[in-house]
Each structure stands twice: as C-alpha cells, then as structure tokens.
Design an enzyme around this catalytic site. Structure first.
Site, PDB file in Angstrom:
ATOM      1  N   ARG A 137       0.467   8.718 -13.214  1.00  0.00           N
ATOM      2  CA  ARG A 137      -0.689   8.039 -13.791  1.00  0.00           C
ATOM      3  C   ARG A 137      -0.338   7.638 -15.218  1.00  0.00           C
ATOM      4  O   ARG A 137       0.353   8.377 -15.937  1.00  0.00           O
ATOM      5  CB  ARG A 137      -1.915   8.959 -13.810  1.00  0.00           C
ATOM      6  CG  ARG A 137      -2.591   9.125 -12.444  1.00  0.00           C
ATOM      7  CD  ARG A 137      -3.219   7.823 -11.945  1.00  0.00           C
ATOM      8  NE  ARG A 137      -3.930   7.969 -10.688  1.00  0.00           N
ATOM      9  CZ  ARG A 137      -3.414   7.698  -9.478  1.00  0.00           C
ATOM     10  NH1 ARG A 137      -2.164   7.281  -9.358  1.00  0.00           N
ATOM     11  NH2 ARG A 137      -4.159   7.824  -8.397  1.00  0.00           N
ATOM     12  N   GLU A 190      -5.064  -0.561 -16.571  1.00  0.00           N
ATOM     13  CA  GLU A 190      -4.511  -1.356 -15.474  1.00  0.00           C
ATOM     14  C   GLU A 190      -5.555  -2.401 -15.104  1.00  0.00           C
ATOM     15  O   GLU A 190      -6.701  -2.019 -14.857  1.00  0.00           O
ATOM     16  CB  GLU A 190      -4.209  -0.463 -14.262  1.00  0.00           C
ATOM     17  CG  GLU A 190      -3.060   0.485 -14.541  1.00  0.00           C
ATOM     18  CD  GLU A 190      -2.679   1.367 -13.361  1.00  0.00           C
ATOM     19  OE1 GLU A 190      -3.253   1.197 -12.264  1.00  0.00           O
ATOM     20  OE2 GLU A 190      -1.825   2.232 -13.527  1.00  0.00           O
ATOM     21  N   HIS A 204       1.396  -1.001 -10.473  1.00  0.00           N
ATOM     22  CA  HIS A 204       0.896   0.103  -9.633  1.00  0.00           C
ATOM     23  C   HIS A 204       1.067  -0.205  -8.139  1.00  0.00           C
ATOM     24  O   HIS A 204       0.080  -0.305  -7.398  1.00  0.00           O
ATOM     25  CB  HIS A 204      -0.580   0.382  -9.965  1.00  0.00           C
ATOM     26  CG  HIS A 204      -1.015   1.775  -9.580  1.00  0.00           C
ATOM     27  ND1 HIS A 204      -1.981   2.477 -10.238  1.00  0.00           N
ATOM     28  CD2 HIS A 204      -0.605   2.592  -8.573  1.00  0.00           C
ATOM     29  CE1 HIS A 204      -2.158   3.659  -9.665  1.00  0.00           C
ATOM     30  NE2 HIS A 204      -1.335   3.751  -8.646  1.00  0.00           N
TER      31      HIS A 204
HETATM   32  O1  LIG Z   1      -1.658   5.849  -7.061  1.00  0.00           O
HETATM   33  C1  LIG Z   1      -1.850   5.812  -5.896  1.00  0.00           C
HETATM   34  C2  LIG Z   1      -2.652   6.750  -5.181  1.00  0.00           C
HETATM   35  O2  LIG Z   1      -3.244   7.643  -5.814  1.00  0.00           O
HETATM   36  O3  LIG Z   1      -2.755   6.628  -3.949  1.00  0.00           O
END
Ligand SMILES: O=CC(=O)O
Length: 339
Positions: free
Chosen positions: A256, A285, A304
């Site tokens: 994260r 983000e 991400h």
């Molecule tokens: O970051 C991605 C998730 O938490 O699935």
C-alpha cells in the site's frame, strides 16, 4: 433481501469479451451467480469508474449485502446510511484497509475478501516491476524512441542484477513468499525478511532469515514491501529507513502506498541515498501527473495493477460473489476475514 454492487459490470464484461475464454466465467460472477442462486434485489452502480460517494450512500440504504472494491471507503457514515439490515460486506480485494473494521465489527457485520486467488499475479507483477526498475527498462525504451540510442556503450543504461544479491522482504505472507519463490531462480544469494513475528514455515521454503527492520534495510540490495497497511507499517519507509539503505539499493512497493513516506522517498532518490524505486501503489491513487516522483528517471510508478490479469480478476470476482452469497445465507464464506 437487497444487495448493492458498488462496481459496474460493463467494464469487466467488456474486458472479458475480448477473450471469450473468460467471458462465461465472468458472467457467472456478475450476471448469473447472484440472481440464479439467491432470490434478492440487486442495485448496481453501472460505470467503469468507481462508484461516487453520493451514489454509494444512496445505493447502500437498506441493503443486506454490499459488494465493493478497494476504492470504496466503508466507514461509519456509509454504515449509518446502510442501516441495520447490512450484515455482509464482500470486497473485491485482498487488502481491507479501506474498511473501518472497528465500526464493522461493532455492528456484527461479516466481511469477505479475496486472498490466495491473486497471489501469483501480484507476485509476478512485483517481479516485473523489480526488473523494470533495476534494469532501467522504462528509461531504455524512452531512449530508443527519442533518439538517445546513439551506439552500444559499455556503461550506458547499466543497472543492478539479482544474481548473488540479498533480497529483503517486508511481510513474508502469501504474496511475500510467492515473490521470493519467483526470485530464487534468478540466483539470489540471501533472503532476509521481517514482520510482526518470525514465520519459520514459509521462511524455510526459501531459506529466508528473520531479521529486524534495520538489518533488512542496511543489508539488502533489493527491498520489497509486501506487508499489510496497519498503524505499524504506516510511513515505515521514511528518511531514517532510507538513510540505512545502501546507495545501490532498490525499493519495490506492491503493498500500500502509505507504507512509504513519499516526500522522504523523493529526497532519497534525488540525493543518491538509494538507487531507484518501483511503486505499484501510491498516495494518492491516481498519483497526479505533476507529482515530483513522476519526474524522476529512477522511479517507476505503476497504476496499482498487481492483480490485473484476466484470470485473476475473474477468480476474484467469482470468490467475492460467492463470499457475499454464503454470508447472506448465513453459511461459512469461502474466504471470510477473521476479525
Ligand atoms: O491491492 C489489491 C488488493 O488489495 O486486492
């Protein structure tokens, strides 16, 4: 019973239509599974973009179940808006830092999430990001396109290889271990790991040594963040941490964004305190296009996409739908978060 699905079917169905292999399975998750196996009314946000706060507040009112994703902040306000019917939250993610667990627990709401099915894809992306960063692939492609490629030169675009390296993994959970297993064949000499406590079983699979964070910072050539976001890990990679890293070391984050202090990272990257960084996660983000980190050649930022393979997103959506159904029926969920 009423369900609110806080993400649109359009984007994913369209995505899968490109590859018929997955289109059936996908429809199972979004279009067939829920109505055919359970009688309920479904309200659904129908856009590729994340649901707006306003629509979420409206859509969740009176719902018994919520199907959401990691961009949906499920806090006290949303739970208040849902009212007492809400008993199940199913998130299309392995991470759950977008859920206010204290508030959720207080209301006796059960939570389903999607571990395991995304482990391989996320580990693979982390390795790709590490290689793209350490071997300077983005810079190299740019040089080909902008005419900077004048000739083969001995030291031009040299980077750092994994052979004989020490790799430090922060968080040797499912994904951390899968990353280490994929890196081992590259000739990594030593794996170090840190976390809340030693994890002898996964560690034995890659002969990883449990060390304090400071030792991991100072001895690793590559540091990979694969931990959960918690008050303990928030801002963990800050100026003190970067000061301990080798000047030739590379930081990779697929956990994260908030685990890293981005101002301190910028300083470390621009003053040569560390060699490079690859981030699949940031704060915020999306990262604004004028963010200072995006001006740096030694920083690779991805949007991400850790779990973004067709098969994985498909498996996640099926699992999230099944978690929701099982929860609404009062049955054990295939993947229920222990709270
Ligand atoms: O970051 C991605 C998730 O938490 O699935």
């Amino acid at each position: 019973m009423a369900i609110f699905v806080a993400l649109g079917s359009g984007s994913v169905v369209a995505l899968l239509k490109r590859d018929q292999l997955f289109s059936c399975k996908y429809r199972v998750a979004f279009i067939t599974v829920i109505p055919s196996r359970f009688s309920c009314t479904i309200g659904q946000w129908d856009s590729d973009e994340p649901v707006t706060r306003q629509e979420l507040l409206k859509g969740i009112a009176g719902a018994h179940g919520l199907y959401c994703m990691l961009t949906d902040k499920i806090d006290e306000e949303i739970l208040q808006a849902a009212g007492p019917n809400l008993k199940i939250i199913s998130t299309l993610s392995v991470g759950f830092d977008h859920l206010s667990l204290d508030e959720i627990k207080k209301r006796g709401i059960r939570v389903g999430y999607t571990p395991d099915v995304l482990t391989a894809a996320t580990a693979e992306l982390t390795v790709a990001l590490l290689l793209a960063t350490s071997r300077r692939l983005m810079e190299a492609v740019e040089e080909v396109k902008n005419g900077g490629w004048s000739a083969w030169k001995p030291l031009w675009l040299c980077g750092f290889g994994l052979q004989e390296s020490t790799v430090g993994i922060v968080g040797l959970g499912r994904i951390g271990l899968a990353i280490a297993e994929r890196l081992k064949p590259f000739g990594v000499k030593r794996f170090l790991y840190t976390g809340r406590q030693p994890r002898p079983e996964p560690a034995a699979k890659v002969q990883a040594e449990y060390v304090p964070l400071n030792t991991l910072a100072s001895q690793s050539d590559f540091i990979i963040l694969s931990c959960s976001f918690t008050p303990d890990t928030q801002g963990m990679c800050n100026k003190d941490f970067f000061a301990k890293m080798k000047k030739t070391a590379i930081l990779i984050n697929s956990s994260r964004g908030a685990v890293v202090n981005q101002e301190d990272l910028y300083q470390a990257l621009t003053t040569g305190q560390i060699a490079a960084a690859g981030m699949d996660v940031t704060v915020p983000e999306p990262l604004p296009t004028n963010h200072p980190l995006l001006s740096l050649k030694n920083c690779v930022v991805l949007p991400h996409i850790g779990s973004a393979t067709y098969a994985t997103r498909n498996a996640m959506s099926v699992l999230a739908a099944n978690n929701l159904l099982a929860g609404l029926k009062g049955e054990p969920m295939p993947s229920e978060l222990k709270m």
